[in-house]
Design an enzyme around this catalytic site. Structure first.
Site, PDB file in Angstrom:
ATOM      1  CG  ASP A   1      -8.103   3.376  -5.023  1.00 32.68           C
ATOM      2  OD1 ASP A   1      -8.103   2.876  -6.169  1.00 32.68           O
ATOM      3  OD2 ASP A   1      -7.526   2.833  -4.065  1.00 32.68           O
ATOM      4  CG  HIS A   2      -5.405   3.380  -8.708  1.00 26.93           C
ATOM      5  ND1 HIS A   2      -5.764   2.813  -7.531  1.00 26.93           N
ATOM      6  CD2 HIS A   2      -4.083   3.127  -8.865  1.00 26.93           C
ATOM      7  CE1 HIS A   2      -4.698   2.233  -6.980  1.00 26.93           C
ATOM      8  NE2 HIS A   2      -3.667   2.417  -7.771  1.00 26.93           N
TER       9      HIS A   2
ATOM     10  CG  ASP B   1      -2.356  -1.162  -5.455  1.00 26.87           C
ATOM     11  OD1 ASP B   1      -2.749  -0.382  -6.332  1.00 26.87           O
ATOM     12  OD2 ASP B   1      -1.398  -0.906  -4.697  1.00 26.87           O
TER      13      ASP B   1
ATOM     14  NE  ARG C   1       5.862   1.282  -6.602  1.00 30.34           N
ATOM     15  CZ  ARG C   1       4.880   0.400  -6.669  1.00 30.34           C
ATOM     16  NH1 ARG C   1       3.797   0.683  -7.369  1.00 30.34           N
ATOM     17  NH2 ARG C   1       4.989  -0.755  -6.073  1.00 30.34           N
TER      18      ARG C   1
ATOM     19  NE  ARG D   1       1.056  -0.105 -13.319  1.00 30.15           N
ATOM     20  CZ  ARG D   1       1.668   1.077 -13.259  1.00 30.15           C
ATOM     21  NH1 ARG D   1       2.300   1.540 -14.314  1.00 30.15           N
ATOM     22  NH2 ARG D   1       1.648   1.805 -12.167  1.00 30.15           N
TER      23      ARG D   1
HETATM   24  C1  MIC Z   1       0.974   1.937  -8.325  1.00 25.75           C
HETATM   25  O1  MIC Z   1       1.187   2.496  -7.259  1.00 25.75           O
HETATM   26  O2  MIC Z   1       1.834   1.807  -9.210  1.00 25.75           O
HETATM   27  C2  MIC Z   1      -0.404   1.363  -8.569  1.00 25.75           C
HETATM   28  C3  MIC Z   1      -1.042   2.184  -9.608  1.00 25.75           C
HETATM   29  O3  MIC Z   1      -1.158   1.455  -7.395  1.00 25.75           O
HETATM   30  C4  MIC Z   1      -0.231  -0.089  -8.980  1.00 25.75           C
HETATM   31  C5  MIC Z   1      -1.431  -0.742  -9.488  1.00 25.75           C
HETATM   32  C6  MIC Z   1      -1.767  -0.385 -10.881  1.00 25.75           C
HETATM   33  O4  MIC Z   1      -0.901  -0.254 -11.728  1.00 25.75           O
HETATM   34  O5  MIC Z   1      -2.962  -0.274 -11.140  1.00 25.75           O
HETATM   35  C7  MIC Z   1       0.377  -1.001  -7.922  1.00 25.75           C
HETATM   36  O6  MIC Z   1       1.123  -0.527  -7.118  1.00 25.75           O
HETATM   37  O7  MIC Z   1       0.181  -2.222  -7.979  1.00 25.75           O
HETATM   38 FE1  SF4 Z   2      -2.589   4.609  -5.159  1.00 26.92          FE
HETATM   39 FE2  SF4 Z   2      -0.547   3.019  -5.816  1.00 26.92          FE
HETATM   40 FE3  SF4 Z   2      -0.166   5.564  -5.139  1.00 26.92          FE
HETATM   41 FE4  SF4 Z   2      -0.883   3.857  -3.311  1.00 26.92          FE
HETATM   42  S1  SF4 Z   2       1.021   3.814  -4.465  1.00 26.92           S
HETATM   43  S2  SF4 Z   2      -1.712   5.896  -3.601  1.00 26.92           S
HETATM   44  S3  SF4 Z   2      -2.246   2.522  -4.429  1.00 26.92           S
HETATM   45  S4  SF4 Z   2      -1.246   4.824  -6.929  1.00 26.92           S
END
Ligand code: MIC
Ligand code: SF4
Length: 644
Positions: free
Chosen positions: A64-65, A119, A379, A537
């Protein structure tokens, strides 16, 4: 003495340790999930453990990423993960099937079970009464192999909900209010448990929005009771048999209590660049916007999308605004298409994206320079959108859609009467994009397919008795894993190639870090409080490991990152006296001696700043297991040593 819901589930899964807040406990894990950006590493680590079949009740790998597939790297990773899954007993959710947390909630999560996922937003599962925790890939690999998962037994915070949300005020506003009150480090070492009369006014997707973004509090996880609403949701997903009613004992004792009257909440936004920089729409005032992005694991459920479609229906997106919408799963997208809501979105001028993380992880849709972007995500760290000076505001889907039409930050309560948005009695179910594994008897017939981008991951050497190293970087408070190991369309394809991805390590803070660290050979990083917040991560530990980082000394750590450092064999230390932070500069040489003894036995360590000629003390806040792991040089070495 009664137990809270979280304590009950933890107790049911307790393998070792005592349920005393602050002490390490080991729990049995029922389910695991991975996503592609952390998955390749997790499966390489699983392979390295030599366990033929996963030992969990259910393990699912999601893609999904990174679904852009610009270049072969991604496609190769997807193929690798797909083939590993087929062989070793893991369900494989193909690209297009949706965002891991949304799909897991819909199709696999079970109240009362434990789930760990590579995740940080895995706590989404708390919306149906699971103990769902974000972890590093290596911890997930160990859990898949049947190993125990270790956490610090958390304190329990009760969030008592009363009242009922006013029209157009959303679940997102509930979690933004919690973030405003507790801050991005307010949840560290805690589980946030929602109770009270207000709970039953919230649907499962709304609860999941709240538990999902509990990750931004730094909390171990968040959880709602499993009640009639949960039963109806599972029934509509044709999974009523997975339902168990679960709640806290009436005389449960909590470590902290937060009271929130839902009726008093107003539309909120987290302002740049932190999820806890929360203000009301009224406080922010008039603000012209450039972009609106709706989606992500926080706000991409059918319920969210139906509200957005209703707001957009028959209208046109403001000419100065780009609106993108990514429904969270194939199920959501399909149902939107079937009921005509998708058509309402398209008609209004929305740019419909694939059901994936997309812009949330910087995979496209970066705003214009200095652009103001309203996002329903979780975020808004600096640079995460792909535009360094982009101004990201985190808001509810209702607020986002209303603003997309006006071109300015708009209070959704100006939309007039709100109709009753109800979840369907039956969801459209078609799991044809989830590939089941072959049977154990047939596993030898499956070949694991590896591409040239998949490089071996670094493993630390056993710990030296003395470390004398220079400080390669000094950073401030609240450093996120997006600073340490950024993501985005350019960097994400390198997640299986640590030497290559390391070139971007800390580049947001200091472009010269990579070269400097390599030149120093071995080094130490100095940081402030809440170091490593955000993502799970493990690349944020593996890249520094590859670059020779031996220890990280900070004021305080975020939970998952600290665990990842230990797993990688990098020593996490905290200042005994925070004022010493100011006495150390980049390039200072620091010396630690007698490490073999102290790492096992001591709570404090004395470090000499050779350059400036003074000693300072640091704390070793570690369990015996973690100490032994560090001595061995990380989790893999430790597991190998202990299985001899
Ligand atoms: C994120 O929202 O920062 C991610 C990408 O989903 C990460 C995981 C990753 O870095 O692959 C997470 O939240 O753990
Ligand atoms: Fe994907 Fe992480 Fe964003 Fe959720 S917060 S949608 S898991 S990149």
């Amino acid at each position: 003495m009664g137990l809270t819901l979280a304590q009950k589930i933890l107790k049911n899964h307790l393998v070792c340790g005592e349920m005393i807040a602050g002490q390490e406990i080991g729990i049995k894990i029922d389910q695991t999930l991975t996503q592609d950006a952390t998955g390749t590493m997790a499966y390489l680590e699983f392979e390295a453990m030599g366990v033929p079949r996963v030992k969990t009740e259910k393990s699912v790998a999601y893609i999904d990423h990174n679904t852009l597939q610009s270049g072969f790297e991604n496609a190769d990773d997807h193929r690798f993960i797909g083939s590993v899954c087929k062989k070793h007993g893991i369900y494989f959710s193909r690209p297009g099937n949706g965002i891991c947390h949304q799909v897991h909630l819909e199709r696999f999560g079970i109240p009362g079970k434990t789930l760990i996922g590579s995740d940080s937003h895995t706590p989404t599962g708390g919306g149906i009464g699971m103990i769902a925790i974000g972890a590093g890939g290596m911890d997930v690999a160990v859990a898949m192999g049947g190993g125990t998962y270790y956490i610090t037994c958390p304190k329990i915070v009760k969030v008592e909900l009363t009242g009922k949300l006013s029209p157009w005020v959303a679940a997102k506003d509930v979690i933004l209010e919690v973030l405003k009150r507790l801050s991005v480090k307010g949840g560290v070492g805690k589980i946030i448990e929602y109770t009270g009369e207000g709970v039953k006014t919230l649907s499962v997707p709304e609860r999941a929005t709240i538990t999902n973004m509990g990750a931004e509090l730094g909390a171990t996880t968040s959880i709602f009771p499993s009640d009639e609403t949960t039963r109806e949701f599972l029934k509509a997903q044709a999974r009523e048999e997975d339902y168990t009613p679960l709640s806290a004992d009436a005389d449960a004792v909590y470590d902290e209590v937060v009271e929130i009257n839902l009726s008093e909440l107003v539309p909120l936004a987290a302002c740049p660049h932190s999820p806890d920089n929360v203000k009301s729409v009224a406080e922010i005032g008039e603000m012209k916007i450039d972009q609106v992005c709706i989606g992500s694991c926080t706000n991409s459920s059918l319920l969210d999308m139906l509200k957005v479609a209703y707001i957009l229906k028959g209208k046109t997106v403001h000419p100065d605004v780009s609106l993108s919408i990514a429904p969270g799963s194939k199920q959501v997208l399909n149902m939107l298409a079937a009921c005509g809501a998708l058509s309402d979105m398209i008609d209004a001028g929305a740019r419909i994206l694939e059901s994936a993380c997309g812009p949330c992880i910087g995979m496209g849709q970066s705003p214009n320079s200095g652009g103001i972007s309203l996002r329903t995500f979780n975020r808004n760290f600096e640079g995460r959108s792909g535009t360094k000076d982009g101004q990201i505001y985190l808001v509810s889907p209702e607020l986002a859609a209303a603003s997309a039409l006006t071109g300015v930050l708009t209070d959704p309560r100006t939309l007039g009467d709100m109709p009753d948005f109800e979840l369907p009695e039956v969801f459209t179910i078609n799991d044809n994009m989830v590939v089941p594994p072959v049977s154990a008897e047939d596993m030898d017939s499956v070949e694991v397919l590896r591409g040239p981008n998949i490089k071996p991951f670094p493993v630390s050497d056993a710990m030296a008795d003395e470390i004398s190293a220079k400080c390669s970087l000094k950073v401030g408070d609240n450093i996120t894993t997006d600073h340490i190991m950024p993501a985005g369309a350019k960097i994400l394809p390198l997640r299986s190639n640590i030497p290559k991805i390391s070139e971007y390590c800390f580049a947001v803070c200091d472009e010269k870090f990579h070269d400097r660290a390599l030149e120093m050979g071995k080094s130490i990083i100095i940081g402030g409080s809440n170091y490593g917040q955000g993502s799970s991560r493990e690349h944020a530990a593996l890249a520094p490991l590859y670059l020779g980082v031996k220890a990280v000394i900070v004021k305080s750590f975020a939970r998952i990152h600290m665990a990842n450092l230990i797993n990688a064999g990098i020593i996490p230390l905290t200042f005994a006296n925070e004022a010493d932070y100011d006495r150390i500069d980049q390039s200072d040489e620091l010396k630690m001696t007698d490490l073999h003894n102290s790492i096992i036995n001591a709570d404090e360590l004395t470090i000499t700043n050779v350059t400036k000629g003074f000693d300072f003390k640091v704390k070793l806040d570690l369990s015996l297991r973690q100490r032994e792991m560090l001595k061995a040089g990380g989790l893999l070495n430790y597991t190998r040593e202990n299985s001899k």
